[in-house]
Each structure stands twice: as structure tokens, then as C-alpha cells.
Design an enzyme around this catalytic site. Structure first.
Site, short mmCIF file in Angstrom:
data_model
loop_
_atom_site.label_atom_id
_atom_site.label_comp_id
_atom_site.label_asym_id
_atom_site.label_seq_id
_atom_site.Cartn_x
_atom_site.Cartn_y
_atom_site.Cartn_z
CG ASP A 66 -0.34 -0.03 2.52
OD1 ASP A 66 0.90 -0.21 2.59
OD2 ASP A 66 -1.07 0.11 3.53
CB SER A 67 4.58 1.71 -0.12
OG SER A 67 4.79 0.56 -0.92
CG ASP A 105 0.44 -4.09 1.99
OD1 ASP A 105 0.63 -5.08 2.72
OD2 ASP A 105 1.24 -3.14 1.90
CE LYS A 135 3.21 -5.98 3.72
NZ LYS A 135 2.72 -4.81 4.50
CD GLU A 137 0.61 -1.47 8.06
OE1 GLU A 137 0.29 -0.72 9.00
OE2 GLU A 137 1.10 -1.06 6.99
CD GLU A 204 7.98 -0.50 7.39
OE1 GLU A 204 6.99 -1.17 7.03
OE2 GLU A 204 8.24 0.64 6.94
O1 KIV Z 1 3.56 -1.12 1.65
C1 KIV Z 1 4.71 -1.57 1.56
O2 KIV Z 1 5.45 -1.33 0.60
C2 KIV Z 1 5.20 -2.40 2.66
C3 KIV Z 1 6.65 -2.73 2.67
C4 KIV Z 1 7.42 -1.55 3.07
C5 KIV Z 1 6.94 -3.90 3.52
O3 KIV Z 1 4.45 -2.77 3.50
#
Ligand code: KIV
Length: 289
Positions: A66-67, A105, A135, A137, A204
Site C-alpha cells: 500500500d506504499s 496489502d 498482507k 498490519e 519493519e
Molecule cells: O507497503 C509496503 O510497501 C510495505 C513494505 C514496506 C513492507 O508494507
């Protein structure tokens, strides 16, 4: 409706399909045996089809992080990222890869409310993208959700330590675990997420000794980012490692200066358009003589 096609020989996105050869959640999990990972797991983020094609041969896992909120959309954080964004980019990355496991994510607000909400959103992500894992969090608080998903056919990657979706609680993106109490909590989070069934965990932005202890004590592979060399694998944001941004966090190693090279290419193009040295005969259509 499905928006993806996997391994079709006519697809430009998958020119050399090898059906059945993609990495799977069990094959990633199996890389760590008796607390040790012989060959570190390689993970990078990817958000587009072409980048996925370029990274896929080198990676065990591609993360549609989600970056992308900041990297692709110029948003101030990952908070505004939507399910639609994750599904569209996830499908593109699956179309551009055939070897790496693609994980997507879960965006902020799509899983925290309840395990049932998480299942609804994770199953939509899997149906619309063709990815093999999601993924999410969070530590101990998310363990029941991770257990719910993994018992219903959804492989989950955990994410503990610095969790960017919690930026408004954490107050920033600084390294976590500077106090003994916080370190203890992060270690307990990793253990809870592993016990709930996550097949690997991203750790992280934590003090190095915490990541080392987690990698040594938790049974599933630990993928570090700003963590420790002792992790079972590493992940970086692709645009950071390619040098697309002026400022990067301390834990990023730049493997290129793409921003500089793109600026140079654009400047050369602009000069040649302005002085009419582009296009030449090589780039124009003329009748055959
Ligand atoms: O969103 C993302 O790119 C991440 C990585 C930094 C692990 O969660």
C-alpha cells in the site's frame, strides 16, 4: 468479475509461462527449517505490470504494497489507499509475473473491524487479482483475524514493528522498540502473528537486536525492512532502491540513480525536439524506394 488472466501463451504480460512453477505460501514457509533459512528470501514491492516482469526472475515474492499510495499516487500516507487501487495494481503485477508469489496489502480500513470484514475484503483481493496471499498490519490484536483468514483459504503475511497505517497513533515513521517495554511488545506481536498462522512476517523499522531475536525465536520466515541482516529475507520499496526519490529512509540502499537518469533522458529529448534533431529518418515513415 475476474480482471486477470494467468499464464496464457498469447499474453504479452506472460511471454514464457511455466504453469505450476509459481512460489506458494507453503514453499516460502518451508524455506525456514528448525529456525534457520539457508537461502535468504528476496522480496521487492511492485505496482505495475512491466516492473513485475523485470523483477519477477530475481524475486521469491513481489509485494503490491500500500506504499503505492505515496509512490504511485503522491498521497501523504497509506491511510487514503483504497481497495480499488490495491485490486487494480495487484492484477497488473500478477499479469506481469509467473515465478514469484504475489502478495497484496490489505488497505487501511479493510480488515480491522472484524474477521468477517477481513475475509470479505481479502477474498475480493484474491478473486480480482489472482494473488496468492494478502498482507495485513498489526500484532496481537490482529491474531484472531489472521487465524480466521488462514482457516478459510487465505494465506496471510503479518507485518509488525513500524506499521505505517498506524502513523496517527505512532506519531511518525521513526524506528520502533527503543524502550524495553516496546521491544517486548513487538516480540510478542511477532509470536502471536506466527501462532495465528501467518506463513511469514514483515518486521519493519525496529532496533536491530529486536529483529535478530525475532528471527531466531519465531518459527516462520521473518522478512526485514530496516530490521536486521539476521532476518530470513529482506524487502525494499522498489522506487527507493532504484533511487527514484531524493530522500529515502536510512535503511534503504540505493542500487541506482533512476531519477537522475530519467531527468537526463527527458532533458536530451526536450533539447532534440526543440532543435529539430528528433525525429530523424530512422523514426519516420517514408514510401519504400
Ligand atoms: O507497503 C509496503 O510497501 C510495505 C513494505 C514496506 C513492507 O508494507
Amino acid at each position: 468479475m475476474s480482471t486477470f488472466t494467468i499464464d496464457t501463451s498469447t499474453s504479452r504480460a506472460t511471454p514464457s509461462p511455466v504453469p505450476g512453477k509459481r512460489m506458494t505460501a507453503p514453499s516460502i514457509r518451508a524455506r525456514k527449517v528448525d529456525g534457520k533459512t539457508e537461502q535468504p528470501i528476496v522480496m521487492l514491492t511492485a505496482y505495475t505490470m512491466r516492473m513485475a516482469q523485470l523483477l519477477d526472475p530475481h524475486c521469491d515474492m513481489l509485494l503490491v504494497g500500500d506504499s503505492l499510495g505515496q509512490v504511485i499516487y503522491g498521497l501523504p500516507s497509506t491511510i487514503p489507499v483504497t481497495m480499488d487501487m490495491m485490486c487494480a495494481h495487484g492484477a497488473a503485477v500478477v499479469r506481469g509475473s509467473w515465478h514469484a508469489l504475489v502478495a497484496v496489502d490489505m488497505p487501511f480500513g479493510s480488515y480491522e473491524q472484524s474477521p468477517a470484514q477481513a475475509f470479505e475484503c481479502a477474498s475480493r483481493i484474491m478473486k480480482e487479482t489472482g494473488c496468492a496471499a494478502v498482507k495485513l498490519e498489526g500484532g496481537e490484536a490482529m491474531a484472531p483475524t489472521i487465524e480466521f483468514l488462514t482457516h478459510r483459504g487465505i494465506p496471510v503475511i503479518g507485518h509488525v514493528g513500524l506499521t505505517p497505517q498506524a502513523v496517527n497513533i505512532l506519531g511518525g515513521y521513526g524506528a520502533r522498540g527503543k524502550s524495553k517495554d516496546e521491544a517486548k511488545h513487538i516480540e510478542a506481536d511477532a509470536l502471536a502473528v506466527a501462532q495465528a498462522g501467518a506463513f511469514c512476517i514483515v518486521v519493519e523499522g525496529v532496533m536491530e537486536d529486536i529483529a535478530t531475536r525475532i528471527a531466531k525465536s519465531v518459527e516462520v520466515p521473518i522478512i526485514g525492512i530496516g530490521a536486521s541482516q539476521d532476518c530470513d529475507g529482506q524487502v525494499l520499496v522498489i522506487d527507493d532502491m532504484l533511487g527514484m526519490f531524493e530522500r529515502t529512509p536510512r535503511f534503504v540502499k540505493r542500487y541506482d540513480d533512476l531519477a537522475g537518469r530519467i531527468s537526463e533522458a527527458a532533458a536530451n529529448y526536450a533539447r532534440e525536439v526543440r532543435d529539430r534533431s528528433f525525429p530523424t529518418a530512422d523514426q519516420t515513415y517514408r514510401p519504400k524506394t
